[in-house]
Design an enzyme around this catalytic site. Structure first.
Site, PDB file in Angstrom:
ATOM      1  N   GLY A   1       0.814  -1.216   0.000  1.00 44.69           N
ATOM      2  CA  GLY A   1       0.000   0.000   0.000  1.00 44.69           C
ATOM      3  C   GLY A   1       0.845   1.262   0.000  1.00 44.69           C
ATOM      4  O   GLY A   1       0.485   2.260  -0.643  1.00 44.69           O
ATOM      5  N   ASP A   2       1.968   1.225   0.718  1.00 44.92           N
ATOM      6  CA  ASP A   2       2.879   2.373   0.730  1.00 44.92           C
ATOM      7  C   ASP A   2       3.479   2.595  -0.655  1.00 44.92           C
ATOM      8  O   ASP A   2       3.600   3.724  -1.125  1.00 44.92           O
ATOM      9  CB  ASP A   2       4.015   2.149   1.741  1.00 44.92           C
ATOM     10  CG  ASP A   2       3.513   1.797   3.122  1.00 44.92           C
ATOM     11  OD1 ASP A   2       2.403   2.253   3.487  1.00 44.92           O
ATOM     12  OD2 ASP A   2       4.216   1.084   3.849  1.00 44.92           O
ATOM     13  N   ALA A   3       3.857   1.486  -1.307  1.00 42.56           N
ATOM     14  CA  ALA A   3       4.421   1.580  -2.651  1.00 42.56           C
ATOM     15  C   ALA A   3       3.391   2.113  -3.638  1.00 42.56           C
ATOM     16  O   ALA A   3       3.713   2.921  -4.516  1.00 42.56           O
ATOM     17  CB  ALA A   3       4.925   0.207  -3.095  1.00 42.56           C
TER      18      ALA A   3
END
Length: 309
Positions: free
Chosen positions: A249-251
């Protein structure tokens, strides 16, 4: 300038053993130490895309110095606030096909350090982008998210929020630039259990109506959904062997914003982000972006609606 703010960073220790047996010395086959924190991951992704950024937040002790050094070694600027205590170490153990996760609390942040961070955010120049994401350390109440949103709104700083707190709803009147709930967080925020596809779209639209400029809902292997006042777009996710979804999700968020900053079209940014999130899920750490363009060939993008008025 692009800024990331990690309130409760960590060093993640990954170890592998054949077996984990109580009351004896268990020796590892492999170990790895990785700086972590949701927005620290975003700093690394942006850096790999060639987008300069500066990392803010709290660090303490030798582990905090390790995080700072690792970021700077990659060419990422830092402006952390140092606190007493030691930045937490989280331990992830894989033994005999089982995984054990031990997540520590980290140091207590005193009130004067909370105020210092808010002052630092208040000094961010107008027109900048600020990412705020992740869990809160001890001593910091969740109303800090509302304070940050208020400061960014007043100073015309583009706030990108990825938080699981229901305080997200209180931030919307300050018109955050982008928010990124996942399906589970969206259900939690609105006191739902499981969401249908129609409910996901309706609740995403609700977030826009309450003030969010853009909403990016991550749906795991089902892809993601983008919503603004003008458009709703659904993007599929590439297929592959999932190794670790922790940072996907961060990526997704970091690469989406990074592409927008680089000036590509919204649709291209969404496809690149979906491929980057999947690439991360298919590896043990963050994607190095080497397979992203190949993964993009698997992605389908659907225009759910477009307001042309």
């Amino acid at each position: 300038m692009i800024y990331t703010c990690t309130l409760n960073p960590a060093v993640d220790l990954f170890v592998e053993l054949d077996t984990l047996t109580p009351d004896v010395v268990n020796r590892t086959n492999a170990e790895d130490y990785i700086p972590n924190g949701k927005t620290i991951n975003i700093s690394f992704i942006l850096n790999r895309m060639g987008v300069d950024n500066k990392a803010l937040g709290y660090i303490g002790g030798f582990t905090g110095n390790f995080i700072k050094t690792e970021l700077e070694n990659q060419g990422i600027q830092t402006d952390f606030i140092e606190v007493d205590g030691i930045t937490r170490i989280n331990t992830f153990i894989r033994a005999n096909e089982q995984e054990y996760k031990i997540v520590n609390r980290g140091p207590v942040i005193p009130e004067n350090k909370v105020n210092e961070l808010l002052e630092k955010i208040g000094d961010i120049p107008s027109g900048s982008v600020l990412f705020v994401s992740g869990s809160l350390p001890r001593g910091v109440k969740d109303d800090i998210f509302v304070e940050i949103a208020k400061i960014c709104h007043q100073n015309k700083v583009k706030l990108v929020l990825d938080i699981s707190s229901k305080r997200l709803l209180d931030c919307l009147s300050y018109q955050p630039f982008i928010i990124k709930p996942n399906e589970e967080e969206l259900a939690f925020i609105f006191d739902k259990k499981q969401l249908t596809k129609e409910e996901i779209m309706e609740l995403g639209q609700n977030l826009v109506e309450q003030g969010a400029q853009q909403v990016l809902i991550s749906l795991g292997e089902k892809g993601s959904l983008y919503i603004s006042k003008e458009k709703m777009i659904r993007v599929t996710s590439p297929k592959g062997k999932v190794v670790n979804t922790a940072c996907a999700g961060d990526a997704l968020l970091g690469s989406f914003c990074g592409k927008l900053i680089q000036g590509v079209t919204l649709e291209e940014a969404l496809m690149f982000a979906s491929a980057t999130g999947a690439s991360t899920a298919f590896t043990s750490g963050l994607s190095d972006l080497s397979d992203v363009h190949e993964l993009m060939k698997q992605i389908t993008i659907y225009q759910v609606y477009q307001n042309v008025s």
